[in-house]
Every structure is written in structure tokens, then in C-alpha cells.
Scaffold this motif. Structure first.
Motif, PDB file in Angstrom:
ATOM      1  N   ALA A 389       0.823  -1.206   0.000  1.00 44.12           N
ATOM      2  CA  ALA A 389       0.000   0.000   0.000  1.00 44.12           C
ATOM      3  C   ALA A 389       0.858   1.257   0.000  1.00 44.12           C
ATOM      4  O   ALA A 389       2.045   1.243   0.319  1.00 44.12           O
ATOM      5  CB  ALA A 389      -0.932   0.004   1.221  1.00 44.12           C
ATOM      6  N   ALA A 390       0.186   2.353  -0.370  1.00 42.79           N
ATOM      7  CA  ALA A 390       0.774   3.684  -0.272  1.00 42.79           C
ATOM      8  C   ALA A 390      -0.325   4.650   0.116  1.00 42.79           C
ATOM      9  O   ALA A 390      -1.507   4.350  -0.017  1.00 42.79           O
ATOM     10  CB  ALA A 390       1.407   4.099  -1.602  1.00 42.79           C
ATOM     11  N   GLY A 391       0.079   5.803   0.620  1.00 45.64           N
ATOM     12  CA  GLY A 391      -0.920   6.782   1.044  1.00 45.64           C
ATOM     13  C   GLY A 391      -0.305   7.879   1.865  1.00 45.64           C
ATOM     14  O   GLY A 391       0.805   8.344   1.566  1.00 45.64           O
ATOM     15  N   TYR A 392      -0.986   8.236   2.951  1.00 49.70           N
ATOM     16  CA  TYR A 392      -0.542   9.369   3.755  1.00 49.70           C
ATOM     17  C   TYR A 392      -0.818   9.110   5.234  1.00 49.70           C
ATOM     18  O   TYR A 392      -1.865   8.571   5.602  1.00 49.70           O
ATOM     19  CB  TYR A 392      -1.283  10.650   3.341  1.00 49.70           C
ATOM     20  CG  TYR A 392      -1.071  11.022   1.900  1.00 49.70           C
ATOM     21  CD1 TYR A 392       0.008  11.822   1.519  1.00 49.70           C
ATOM     22  CD2 TYR A 392      -1.934  10.545   0.911  1.00 49.70           C
ATOM     23  CE1 TYR A 392       0.215  12.146   0.178  1.00 49.70           C
ATOM     24  CE2 TYR A 392      -1.727  10.866  -0.429  1.00 49.70           C
ATOM     25  CZ  TYR A 392      -0.663  11.663  -0.780  1.00 49.70           C
ATOM     26  OH  TYR A 392      -0.461  11.979  -2.102  1.00 49.70           O
ATOM     27  N   LEU A 393       0.127   9.508   6.060  1.00 43.73           N
ATOM     28  CA  LEU A 393      -0.106   9.597   7.489  1.00 43.73           C
ATOM     29  C   LEU A 393      -0.763  10.949   7.743  1.00 43.73           C
ATOM     30  O   LEU A 393      -0.263  11.988   7.301  1.00 43.73           O
ATOM     31  CB  LEU A 393       1.201   9.493   8.267  1.00 43.73           C
ATOM     32  CG  LEU A 393       1.079   9.578   9.794  1.00 43.73           C
ATOM     33  CD1 LEU A 393       0.311   8.390  10.359  1.00 43.73           C
ATOM     34  CD2 LEU A 393       2.477   9.668  10.427  1.00 43.73           C
ATOM     35  N   CYS A 394      -1.902  10.918   8.419  1.00 44.25           N
ATOM     36  CA  CYS A 394      -2.685  12.145   8.614  1.00 44.25           C
ATOM     37  C   CYS A 394      -2.931  12.402  10.099  1.00 44.25           C
ATOM     38  O   CYS A 394      -3.031  11.463  10.895  1.00 44.25           O
ATOM     39  CB  CYS A 394      -4.037  12.035   7.898  1.00 44.25           C
ATOM     40  SG  CYS A 394      -3.930  11.664   6.140  1.00 44.25           S
ATOM     41  N   ARG A 395      -3.053  13.672  10.414  1.00 49.25           N
ATOM     42  CA  ARG A 395      -3.459  14.079  11.765  1.00 49.25           C
ATOM     43  C   ARG A 395      -4.458  15.222  11.645  1.00 49.25           C
ATOM     44  O   ARG A 395      -4.183  16.226  10.991  1.00 49.25           O
ATOM     45  CB  ARG A 395      -2.257  14.514  12.604  1.00 49.25           C
ATOM     46  CG  ARG A 395      -1.270  13.402  12.906  1.00 49.25           C
ATOM     47  CD  ARG A 395      -0.226  13.787  13.940  1.00 49.25           C
ATOM     48  NE  ARG A 395       0.762  12.723  14.125  1.00 49.25           N
ATOM     49  CZ  ARG A 395       1.938  12.689  13.496  1.00 49.25           C
ATOM     50  NH1 ARG A 395       2.280  13.679  12.674  1.00 49.25           N
ATOM     51  NH2 ARG A 395       2.769  11.684  13.706  1.00 49.25           N
ATOM     52  N   GLU A 396      -5.598  15.019  12.257  1.00 47.01           N
ATOM     53  CA  GLU A 396      -6.669  16.027  12.255  1.00 47.01           C
ATOM     54  C   GLU A 396      -6.995  16.508  10.833  1.00 47.01           C
ATOM     55  O   GLU A 396      -7.237  17.684  10.584  1.00 47.01           O
ATOM     56  CB  GLU A 396      -6.287  17.219  13.138  1.00 47.01           C
ATOM     57  CG  GLU A 396      -5.908  16.860  14.553  1.00 47.01           C
ATOM     58  CD  GLU A 396      -7.049  16.230  15.355  1.00 47.01           C
ATOM     59  OE1 GLU A 396      -8.219  16.358  14.938  1.00 47.01           O
ATOM     60  OE2 GLU A 396      -6.769  15.603  16.405  1.00 47.01           O
ATOM     61  N   GLY A 397      -7.014  15.547   9.897  1.00 48.09           N
ATOM     62  CA  GLY A 397      -7.394  15.872   8.531  1.00 48.09           C
ATOM     63  C   GLY A 397      -6.285  16.400   7.655  1.00 48.09           C
ATOM     64  O   GLY A 397      -6.488  16.638   6.463  1.00 48.09           O
ATOM     65  N   GLU A 398      -5.096  16.607   8.202  1.00 47.91           N
ATOM     66  CA  GLU A 398      -3.969  17.123   7.431  1.00 47.91           C
ATOM     67  C   GLU A 398      -3.004  15.992   7.083  1.00 47.91           C
ATOM     68  O   GLU A 398      -2.654  15.176   7.947  1.00 47.91           O
ATOM     69  CB  GLU A 398      -3.223  18.194   8.228  1.00 47.91           C
ATOM     70  CG  GLU A 398      -4.043  19.435   8.530  1.00 47.91           C
ATOM     71  CD  GLU A 398      -4.374  20.240   7.288  1.00 47.91           C
ATOM     72  OE1 GLU A 398      -3.552  20.234   6.343  1.00 47.91           O
ATOM     73  OE2 GLU A 398      -5.463  20.855   7.257  1.00 47.91           O
ATOM     74  N   ARG A 399      -2.581  15.932   5.824  1.00 43.83           N
ATOM     75  CA  ARG A 399      -1.573  14.963   5.417  1.00 43.83           C
ATOM     76  C   ARG A 399      -0.207  15.443   5.889  1.00 43.83           C
ATOM     77  O   ARG A 399       0.287  16.465   5.427  1.00 43.83           O
ATOM     78  CB  ARG A 399      -1.572  14.812   3.893  1.00 43.83           C
ATOM     79  CG  ARG A 399      -2.836  14.154   3.344  1.00 43.83           C
ATOM     80  CD  ARG A 399      -2.828  14.151   1.821  1.00 43.83           C
ATOM     81  NE  ARG A 399      -3.895  13.329   1.275  1.00 43.83           N
ATOM     82  CZ  ARG A 399      -4.146  13.183  -0.028  1.00 43.83           C
ATOM     83  NH1 ARG A 399      -3.371  13.830  -0.918  1.00 43.83           N
ATOM     84  NH2 ARG A 399      -5.132  12.425  -0.449  1.00 43.83           N
ATOM     85  N   VAL A 400       0.398  14.693   6.796  1.00 44.11           N
ATOM     86  CA  VAL A 400       1.674  15.122   7.362  1.00 44.11           C
ATOM     87  C   VAL A 400       2.865  14.364   6.770  1.00 44.11           C
ATOM     88  O   VAL A 400       4.002  14.803   6.891  1.00 44.11           O
ATOM     89  CB  VAL A 400       1.679  14.966   8.898  1.00 44.11           C
ATOM     90  CG1 VAL A 400       0.619  15.850   9.517  1.00 44.11           C
ATOM     91  CG2 VAL A 400       1.480  13.513   9.321  1.00 44.11           C
ATOM     92  N   GLN A 401       2.606  13.217   6.113  1.00 44.78           N
ATOM     93  CA  GLN A 401       3.704  12.456   5.502  1.00 44.78           C
ATOM     94  C   GLN A 401       3.164  11.524   4.436  1.00 44.78           C
ATOM     95  O   GLN A 401       2.188  10.808   4.654  1.00 44.78           O
ATOM     96  CB  GLN A 401       4.441  11.618   6.558  1.00 44.78           C
ATOM     97  CG  GLN A 401       5.605  10.799   5.972  1.00 44.78           C
ATOM     98  CD  GLN A 401       6.151   9.782   6.960  1.00 44.78           C
ATOM     99  OE1 GLN A 401       6.195  10.034   8.159  1.00 44.78           O
ATOM    100  NE2 GLN A 401       6.576   8.635   6.450  1.00 44.78           N
ATOM    101  N   ALA A 402       3.798  11.563   3.272  1.00 49.61           N
ATOM    102  CA  ALA A 402       3.478  10.570   2.248  1.00 49.61           C
ATOM    103  C   ALA A 402       4.092   9.230   2.642  1.00 49.61           C
ATOM    104  O   ALA A 402       5.188   9.179   3.214  1.00 49.61           O
ATOM    105  CB  ALA A 402       4.013  11.010   0.890  1.00 49.61           C
TER     106      ALA A 402
END
Length: 450
Positions: A389-402
Motif C-alpha cells: 500500500a501507499a498513502g498518507y499519514l494524517c493528523r486532524e485531517g492534514e496529510r503530514v507524511q506521504a
């Protein structure tokens, strides 16, 4: 193929069915016709310009409880007569099928061409220009080295079904799709991402939207890297969520239940999912491209509740599986001209939930935007999956890391029943417009990364 035009083979079809009746058999006949255009660009030039037109006749005969299938890609009288003879011969050598019989269906059904096959006044030159623009527009962006996959496909497909019982059903669909996947490079890093769009007519496609989104995806994934291995809440984007449900479509299939491989075959009436989950097969939603007025047996379709308040309401049936289980067909028969009768979904829909975006995106979670290994990494019977898989680590709706280079694993059936944390209040079509779903947030899925 003009709108609402009669099938040019009506007289031959009548002779086919008369020949079957004379042989003391019954039959249904599928006639598929398609016109298509395919374009691709490479290094500023048109690499592919393919125009094709196909037709195929597929006959299913039933005589003395035995079934025979035959097909013809030619439409002359001799070929069609030979098709009938072959189907009858095949039936004579087949085993008796106690649950397969022709439906006593005398319906006359036809889809709305103005809605599903609208007139398209665009020119070939306009379509070529769009494909070339997809490539050139991306190549003009920083760090884009190549656009290896791109193209436009335009098609009109028509299906007609006839039977010795008097059935006559016809449908016609138009679709135009465009896509572009670009390769980005920066130093020793690279990423390939893309996007596709599907519309009824060419004029509804927006090349700049495709270019912008494909580029943004590439730039984000250039910085992708694994995250720490642990359990995370996960939201699959609208494409991946559709893919995941499709990978486990066996759970609703009356055919797989009849064959003894559906894990939910004895769970109708039982709770199989979170009580907030409402799931339908909704073939009559004309906004989708899975719209079907009738199934491959000519049965009129309708919105079919599959899961209501977490409880499995029914499996999907054709006439054979319905007879086997002593229930009514749900209008989900599937048969191509060359194939035997099967079952398939039309348009999967999950009802919108009550969770607003802020609740859906609270805290830390992983947004999955790409899944690999959907065939090898899925066990549809047990429900287990393990997928790249691929995607994004998110916090409170914000993508903080691909994120790249991770594996997401779980059990899909357990997820539906015990791990649905939130159901979003807004539905989204996937890009191919085959399913309509809100975002689901699943809790506590295992992710293996760094």
C-alpha cells in the motif's frame, strides 16, 4: 447505432428462436455490439489510433433439462444456423441441470438512449488534441520525466436479449474516459502516479483537472517513505475502498453460496456488520456507469438491500441459484455470449452515515490511496488480506507524511463487523462510477513499515 433504432438482425433472431422451438427446446439469445475508439500519445505524437467494431451472438439452449452454449461472431444465416445446431449438440452431451430453466419472461424493456447514450458532437481532432495535451501538460511540469500511460477511450455498447418465451430487452450505453500516469524523478527518488476520469460524452472531460491531480499525486509520493509498524486507524480512499469491497464480492454471491465457497452462505438474517452499515445494490441510479435496467436473463432490476442495520438481508441471485435455495431471483444474472450463467453486482452503494468530516478525520490515521496485490494478497473465503500500500499519514485531517513501502493487513469480514469506527455523511463515486460510498474509518488495522 442510432438512438432507439431496431436491431438490424431482428428477422435472423426470429429464425434462430423458431429453429430452437422446432427442436422442442427453449433458449435465450444475447447479442452484443460495440463501437470503440482508443487513442494514446507518446513523445508528442499519436502512438495509437484504433477504431473497432464488434458483434457477437450467444445462444443458451435448454432441452430436457440439459443446457448447451454456442456463439457466433458472424451474422450470416449459415453461421447462425450452425450456432443453433452446435448449442443443441452441446446440450445433448451435457449433464442434467435440475435448477436451470428458462424464465417465463415476456417483458419488453428498453433503456433511455437520450440519457445513457447521448449525442456527442465532438470531433476526432478534439479527442486527439486532448490526449496530446495530457502528455505535454504533464511533461511541462518540473520533475516529470515521462508519461508512459495515457489515453482516451470512447465507446458505444449495445446489448439485446431475446428468448423463446417472448422476452425482448435492449440497452445502449455511451462512455468516454481519459487517463494519465506520470513518472516523476528527483535525484535517486522516483514515483509514478496518475488519475482517470469517466463521463458520458467527451465534452464533460477536463484535461487540466487530470493533469493537475496526476502531478500533485506524483510530487507527494516522491517524498513517500515507510512509517513505524503498528496498528493504525485507516481510511481507504474512494478508489481503494471500492477495490477492497470488489475483492470480497463473493460474500454476496448466490452462485458462490451454491458452490459452497461463500463464507456468508448460511448467514442471511444474521448480523454480519456494524449496525450502522446500510449497503445496497442499486442498478437504477442513472448517475453511475453500473446502471442496468435488466440482468442477463432479462429480469427487471431494482434496488436490493444487502445489509440493513448490520443484518444480511439476502444474497444476489439469478434464476438457477434462486431455484437452488427456494427463493426469488434478485435480478443479478450475468452471462456473456460465450459464457454460462453466473451472478454479479451492478452498482454497490453504502448509505451515508452520520459522521461529519471532523469526526471522521479526528486524531491520527492512515489514508490509503493505493493497493497492490489485490489478487494474490486476498483470501475471499477467510476474509484475510495482506496488501502492499501507499498513502498518507494524517493528523486532524492534514496529510503530514506521504507513505510508501508498507503492507496493510486485516480480516475484511471482521472489519465490517467490529472495526467500523466512523461512517462519513457524504457519498462519493469512484472514478469509474461503479460504486457510491461514504468514507469508512476502520480502527486498529495492522500496518508493517519501517
Amino acid at each position: 447505432m442510432s438512438a432507439n433504432s431496431p436491431n438490424p438482425y431482428e428477422n435472423r433472431i426470429e429464425r434462430i428462436l423458431d429453429k430452437v422451438t422446432t427442436a422442442n427446446a427453449e433458449a435465450d439469445l444475447i447479442v452484443n455490439q460495440q463501437q470503440s475508439l482508443s487513442l494514446k500519445a507518446n513523445q508528442g505524437e499519436l502512438e495509437e489510433y484504433k477504431v473497432s467494431s464488434t458483434q457477437i451472438f450467444g445462444l443458451r439452449v435448454i432441452k430436457e433439462g440439459k443446457v448447451g452454449i454456442a456463439y457466433s461472431e458472424a451474422s450470416d444465416d449459415d453461421s447462425l444456423t450452425s450456432m443453433v445446431d452446435q448449442a443443441l449438440l452441446n446440450a445433448s452431451f451435457s449433464a442434467t441441470e435440475p435448477h436451470e430453466s428458462l424464465l417465463k419472461n415476456e417483458l419488453n424493456l428498453s433503456t433511455d438512449d437520450a440519457l445513457l447514450c447521448p449525442k456527442d458532437d465532438s470531433t476526432i481532432d478534439e479527442k486527439i488534441a486532448l490526449v496530446l495535451e495530457l502528455e505535454s501538460g504533464l511533461l511541462a511540469r518540473p520533475k516529470i520525466k515521462n508519461v508512459p500511460y495515457n489515453g482516451l477511450q470512447d465507446s458505444i455498447s449495445q446489448q439485446s436479449i431475446y428468448s423463446t418465451a417472448g422476452l425482448k430487452a435492449q440497452s445502449k450505453h455511451r462512455s468516454t474516459s481519459a487517463y494519465a500516469y506520470a513518472l516523476a524523478e528527483e535525484g535517486d527518488k522516483n514515483a509514478m502516479e496518475g488519475v482517470g476520469r469517466l463521463q458520458r460524452v467527451f465534452q464533460q472531460l477536463d484535461s487540466q483537472e487530470i493533469i493537475d491531480e496526476a502531478y500533485e499525486n506524483c510530487m507527494a509520493m516522491l517524498e513517500g517513505k515507510p512509517i513505524a509498524s503498528k496498528h493504525y486507524d485507516v481510511i481507504f480512499d474512494k478508489e481503494c475502498q471500492t477495490d477492497l469491497f470488489s475483492s470480497f464480492a463473493i460474500m454476496f454471491s448466490g452462485k458462490s453460496a451454491k458452490d459452497g465457497i461463500n463464507p456468508w452462505r448460511e448467514k442471511v438474517g444474521e448480523v454480519v456488520a456494524d449496525e450502522r452499515l446500510q449497503l445496497f445494490d442499486n442498478p437504477l441510479n442513472t448517475d453511475g456507469f453500473g446502471y442496468e435496467l435488466f440482468d442477463s436473463e432479462g429480469t427487471a432490476t431494482s434496488k436490493t438491500p444487502l445489509i440493513d442495520k448490520g443484518q444480511l438481508q439476502t444474497l444476489l441471485h439469478n434464476s438457477v441459484t434462486a431455484n437452488h435455495f427456494g427463493v426469488e431471483t434478485t435480478g443479478h444474472a450475468s452471462r456473456g455470449p460465450k459464457s454460462t450463467l453466473n451472478v454479479h453486482q451492478h452498482q454497490l452503494e453504502i448509505a451515508a452515515g452520520s459522521d461529519q468530516l471532523a469526526a471522521l478525520q479526528i486524531g491520527e490515521y492512515v489514508e490509503i490511496t493505493k493497493l497492490d496485490g489485490l489478487h494474490a494478497g486476498v483470501n475471499a473465503i477467510s476474509g484475510d488480506f495482506s496488501l502492499g500500500a501507499a498513502g498518507y499519514l494524517c493528523r486532524e485531517g492534514e496529510r503530514v507524511q506521504a507513505i510508501r513501502g508498507i503492507v496493510v493487513a486485516g480480516n475484511f469480514y471482521q472489519m465490517l463487523k467490529e472495526q467500523v469506527a466512523c461512517i462519513g455523511d457524504t457519498q462519493y463515486w469512484n472514478w469509474q462510477k461503479s460504486s457510491l460510498m461514504p468514507s469508512l474509518r476502520f480502527s486498529d488495522l495492522a500496518i508493517s513499515g519501517a
